[in-house]
Design a protein around this motif. Sequence first.
Motif, PDB file in Angstrom:
ATOM      1  N   UNK A  27       0.851  -1.194   0.000  1.00 58.78           N
ATOM      2  CA  UNK A  27       0.000   0.000   0.000  1.00 58.78           C
ATOM      3  C   UNK A  27       0.879   1.234   0.000  1.00 58.78           C
ATOM      4  N   UNK A  28       0.344   2.279  -0.501  1.00 54.80           N
ATOM      5  CA  UNK A  28       1.071   3.545  -0.589  1.00 54.80           C
ATOM      6  C   UNK A  28       1.065   4.244   0.749  1.00 54.80           C
ATOM      7  N   UNK A  29       2.196   4.783   1.109  1.00 50.46           N
ATOM      8  CA  UNK A  29       2.310   5.564   2.332  1.00 50.46           C
ATOM      9  C   UNK A  29       1.948   6.996   2.001  1.00 50.46           C
ATOM     10  N   UNK A  30       1.029   7.565   2.709  1.00 46.55           N
ATOM     11  CA  UNK A  30       0.641   8.961   2.493  1.00 46.55           C
ATOM     12  C   UNK A  30       1.298   9.811   3.555  1.00 46.55           C
ATOM     13  N   UNK A  31       2.061  10.761   3.103  1.00 41.42           N
ATOM     14  CA  UNK A  31       2.734  11.653   4.035  1.00 41.42           C
ATOM     15  C   UNK A  31       2.023  12.989   4.102  1.00 41.42           C
ATOM     16  N   UNK A  32       2.667  13.926   4.707  1.00 41.73           N
ATOM     17  CA  UNK A  32       2.092  15.250   4.861  1.00 41.73           C
ATOM     18  C   UNK A  32       3.113  16.265   4.388  1.00 41.73           C
ATOM     19  N   UNK A  33       2.668  17.187   3.620  1.00 39.52           N
ATOM     20  CA  UNK A  33       3.525  18.270   3.133  1.00 39.52           C
ATOM     21  C   UNK A  33       2.955  19.573   3.675  1.00 39.52           C
ATOM     22  N   UNK A  34       3.768  20.297   4.394  1.00 39.45           N
ATOM     23  CA  UNK A  34       3.343  21.563   4.970  1.00 39.45           C
ATOM     24  C   UNK A  34       4.213  22.668   4.388  1.00 39.45           C
ATOM     25  N   UNK A  35       3.583  23.677   3.910  1.00 40.17           N
ATOM     26  CA  UNK A  35       4.326  24.813   3.356  1.00 40.17           C
ATOM     27  C   UNK A  35       4.082  26.055   4.180  1.00 40.17           C
ATOM     28  N   UNK A  36       5.096  26.890   4.269  1.00 40.67           N
ATOM     29  CA  UNK A  36       4.975  28.142   4.999  1.00 40.67           C
ATOM     30  C   UNK A  36       5.638  29.224   4.165  1.00 40.67           C
ATOM     31  N   UNK A  37       4.937  30.295   3.937  1.00 43.61           N
ATOM     32  CA  UNK A  37       5.488  31.407   3.161  1.00 43.61           C
ATOM     33  C   UNK A  37       5.225  32.692   3.913  1.00 43.61           C
ATOM     34  N   UNK A  38       6.158  33.595   3.799  1.00 37.56           N
ATOM     35  CA  UNK A  38       6.017  34.888   4.446  1.00 37.56           C
ATOM     36  C   UNK A  38       6.331  35.963   3.421  1.00 37.56           C
ATOM     37  N   UNK A  39       5.431  36.912   3.301  1.00 39.71           N
ATOM     38  CA  UNK A  39       5.656  38.013   2.381  1.00 39.71           C
ATOM     39  C   UNK A  39       6.449  39.085   3.112  1.00 39.71           C
ATOM     40  N   UNK A  40       7.517  39.479   2.522  1.00 43.28           N
ATOM     41  CA  UNK A  40       8.365  40.506   3.119  1.00 43.28           C
ATOM     42  C   UNK A  40       8.409  41.677   2.155  1.00 43.28           C
ATOM     43  N   UNK A  41       7.944  42.819   2.587  1.00 43.36           N
ATOM     44  CA  UNK A  41       7.896  43.988   1.728  1.00 43.36           C
ATOM     45  C   UNK A  41       8.939  44.991   2.200  1.00 43.36           C
ATOM     46  N   UNK A  42       9.770  45.420   1.287  1.00 41.88           N
ATOM     47  CA  UNK A  42      10.761  46.441   1.576  1.00 41.88           C
ATOM     48  C   UNK A  42      10.409  47.645   0.714  1.00 41.88           C
ATOM     49  N   UNK A  43      10.339  48.788   1.316  1.00 43.22           N
ATOM     50  CA  UNK A  43      10.058  50.010   0.570  1.00 43.22           C
ATOM     51  C   UNK A  43      11.291  50.889   0.614  1.00 43.22           C
ATOM     52  N   UNK A  44      11.751  51.281  -0.542  1.00 44.99           N
ATOM     53  CA  UNK A  44      12.923  52.131  -0.616  1.00 44.99           C
ATOM     54  C   UNK A  44      12.578  53.354  -1.457  1.00 44.99           C
ATOM     55  N   UNK A  45      12.812  54.517  -0.896  1.00 44.75           N
ATOM     56  CA  UNK A  45      12.554  55.752  -1.619  1.00 44.75           C
ATOM     57  C   UNK A  45      13.833  56.205  -2.298  1.00 44.75           C
ATOM     58  N   UNK A  46      13.737  56.453  -3.582  1.00 47.13           N
ATOM     59  CA  UNK A  46      14.872  56.982  -4.324  1.00 47.13           C
ATOM     60  C   UNK A  46      14.502  58.356  -4.858  1.00 47.13           C
ATOM     61  N   UNK A  47      15.517  59.172  -5.005  1.00 48.40           N
ATOM     62  CA  UNK A  47      15.334  60.505  -5.564  1.00 48.40           C
ATOM     63  C   UNK A  47      16.022  60.524  -6.915  1.00 48.40           C
ATOM     64  N   UNK A  48      15.292  60.981  -7.909  1.00 51.14           N
ATOM     65  CA  UNK A  48      15.860  61.174  -9.249  1.00 51.14           C
ATOM     66  C   UNK A  48      16.123  62.666  -9.430  1.00 51.14           C
ATOM     67  N   UNK A  49      17.379  62.993  -9.691  1.00 52.73           N
ATOM     68  CA  UNK A  49      17.791  64.383  -9.897  1.00 52.73           C
ATOM     69  C   UNK A  49      18.360  64.562 -11.284  1.00 52.73           C
ATOM     70  N   UNK A  50      18.082  65.686 -11.886  1.00 53.08           N
ATOM     71  CA  UNK A  50      18.811  66.101 -13.079  1.00 53.08           C
ATOM     72  C   UNK A  50      19.369  67.482 -12.762  1.00 53.08           C
ATOM     73  N   UNK A  51      20.688  67.577 -12.835  1.00 54.51           N
ATOM     74  CA  UNK A  51      21.380  68.832 -12.542  1.00 54.51           C
ATOM     75  C   UNK A  51      22.022  69.359 -13.806  1.00 54.51           C
ATOM     76  N   UNK A  52      22.082  70.677 -13.906  1.00 51.33           N
ATOM     77  CA  UNK A  52      22.741  71.288 -15.052  1.00 51.33           C
ATOM     78  C   UNK A  52      23.410  72.587 -14.622  1.00 51.33           C
ATOM     79  N   UNK A  53      24.399  72.993 -15.371  1.00 56.16           N
ATOM     80  CA  UNK A  53      25.104  74.254 -15.141  1.00 56.16           C
ATOM     81  C   UNK A  53      24.937  75.130 -16.369  1.00 56.16           C
ATOM     82  N   UNK A  54      25.191  76.396 -16.188  1.00 53.58           N
ATOM     83  CA  UNK A  54      25.135  77.294 -17.340  1.00 53.58           C
ATOM     84  C   UNK A  54      26.303  78.269 -17.286  1.00 53.58           C
TER      85      UNK A  54
END
Length: 176
Positions: free
Chosen positions: A6-33
């Motif tokens: 007979x087939x042995x039936x096992x158990x599969x348990x999964x665990x996942x965690x959502x990890x959110x990282x928020x990073x703020x970046x600044x976009x600059x355009x500089x110029x001289x005259x």
Amino acid sequence: MSPAHTRYSGQLTGYAEESVVSETTVELILKCSDMESKDLFSKSDPFLVISKPTENGMLDPIWKTDVLRNDHDPRWKPIFLSIQRVGNKDTPLFIECFNFNSNGKHDLLGKVQISLAELEKLHAAETGENLFILVSAGQNHENKIQLLVDKYLENNQHIFLNLNPMVAIDITGNPF
């Protein structure tokens, strides 16, 4: 199939965690005259270095622009600064403008200390306020280079991370 196989039936348990990282970046355009020529037979070859101070008072470069050859009115490609890398919007930054020399001894054209918050205000001001970089070209001569904030844009980047999924199989209960 017999009961011995007979087939042995096992158990599969999964665990996942959502990890959110928020990073703020600044976009600059500089110029001289209207930059002055620093080279004998051509226009200046300017580039910018943006640094932040470290705890021991040294400057830590966090961005360097491309060298723009023979340009009195340079407009650099977008600069992307992570606010996390800078520290915060009120952290003083040092912007230095150099004239490129192939021997590696670049001429300092000017420098300024300013924060991202101040750069944002300069960009938002509709009064035509400009940022000036002060330079001492000689003992009694002060040269002003006009550095303009052509673009200031904050972007929030959300990063989703998947962390090391693991699977374990118990093969100790051999059904055969």
